[in-house]
Motif scaffolding. Structure first.
Motif, PDB file in Angstrom:
ATOM      1  N   PRO A  22      23.439  19.841   9.769  1.00 25.03           N
ATOM      2  CA  PRO A  22      22.946  18.891  10.779  1.00 25.03           C
ATOM      3  C   PRO A  22      21.497  19.180  11.165  1.00 25.03           C
ATOM      4  CG  PRO A  22      25.107  19.719  11.383  1.00 25.03           C
ATOM      5  CD  PRO A  22      24.668  20.514  10.192  1.00 25.03           C
ATOM      6  N   MET A  23      20.728  18.110  11.348  1.00 21.10           N
ATOM      7  CA  MET A  23      19.321  18.264  11.724  1.00 21.10           C
ATOM      8  C   MET A  23      19.198  18.607  13.204  1.00 21.10           C
ATOM      9  SD  MET A  23      16.979  15.519   9.718  1.00 21.10           S
ATOM     10  CE  MET A  23      17.974  14.062   9.740  1.00 21.10           C
ATOM     11  N   THR A  24      18.224  19.429  13.505  1.00 20.55           N
ATOM     12  CA  THR A  24      17.913  19.753  14.893  1.00 20.55           C
ATOM     13  C   THR A  24      17.144  18.584  15.500  1.00 20.55           C
ATOM     14  OG1 THR A  24      15.798  20.762  14.323  1.00 20.55           O
ATOM     15  CG2 THR A  24      17.750  22.218  14.334  1.00 20.55           C
ATOM     16  N   PRO A  25      17.084  18.480  16.823  1.00 17.77           N
ATOM     17  CA  PRO A  25      16.287  17.415  17.440  1.00 17.77           C
ATOM     18  C   PRO A  25      14.815  17.448  17.000  1.00 17.77           C
ATOM     19  CG  PRO A  25      17.730  18.390  19.070  1.00 17.77           C
ATOM     20  CD  PRO A  25      17.861  19.225  17.826  1.00 17.77           C
ATOM     21  N   GLU A  26      14.278  18.641  16.766  1.00 22.08           N
ATOM     22  CA  GLU A  26      12.888  18.750  16.309  1.00 22.08           C
ATOM     23  C   GLU A  26      12.723  18.164  14.911  1.00 22.08           C
ATOM     24  OE1 GLU A  26      14.665  21.544  17.367  1.00 22.08           O
ATOM     25  OE2 GLU A  26      13.891  21.398  19.414  1.00 22.08           O
TER      26      GLU A  26
END
Length: 110
Positions: A22-26
């Motif tokens: 999963p991608m981080t918010p950044e």
């Protein structure tokens, strides 16, 4: 390089990035900034999880034509998520030159 997840047929995959962790918010903000830098028009779509493989998702508002604000797109992603609980929400960037989608990925899964 980030480690990829093992493919399990029981886990539905929705987009290219769904095979990665999963991608981080950044990282999501970086992807959106890249699309805006390319001159692509951001848009947001959502759908029920059981219809995620359909070509037709619901459009959240109109595409953000000419926007230069990553924060605006991120806030609209959150607003779509709050307004449609239990649904997948994806980011799309439309390429005017190629007249197609330049990028699309699911940001929030139900």
């Amino acid at each position: 390089m980030a480690e990829t997840l093992a493919y399990k047929p029981t886990q539905p995959r929705t987009e290219t990035f769904s095979y990665l962790p999963p991608m981080t918010p950044e990282r999501i903000a970086q992807q959106i900034a890249y699309c805006i830098a390319q001159g692509w028009n951001p848009a947001i779509e959502y759908t029920e999880p059981e219809k995620s493989f359909s070509s037709f998702w619901y459009l959240w508002k109109l595409p953000f034509f000419g926007t230069q604000s990553v924060d605006l797109v991120l806030s609209e992603l959150e607003a779509c998520r709050r307004a449609n609980p239990g649904m997948h929400v994806r980011f799309i960037a439309y390429d005017n030159y190629a007249q197609s989608q330049g990028m699309a990925f699911v940001v929030f899964r139900a």
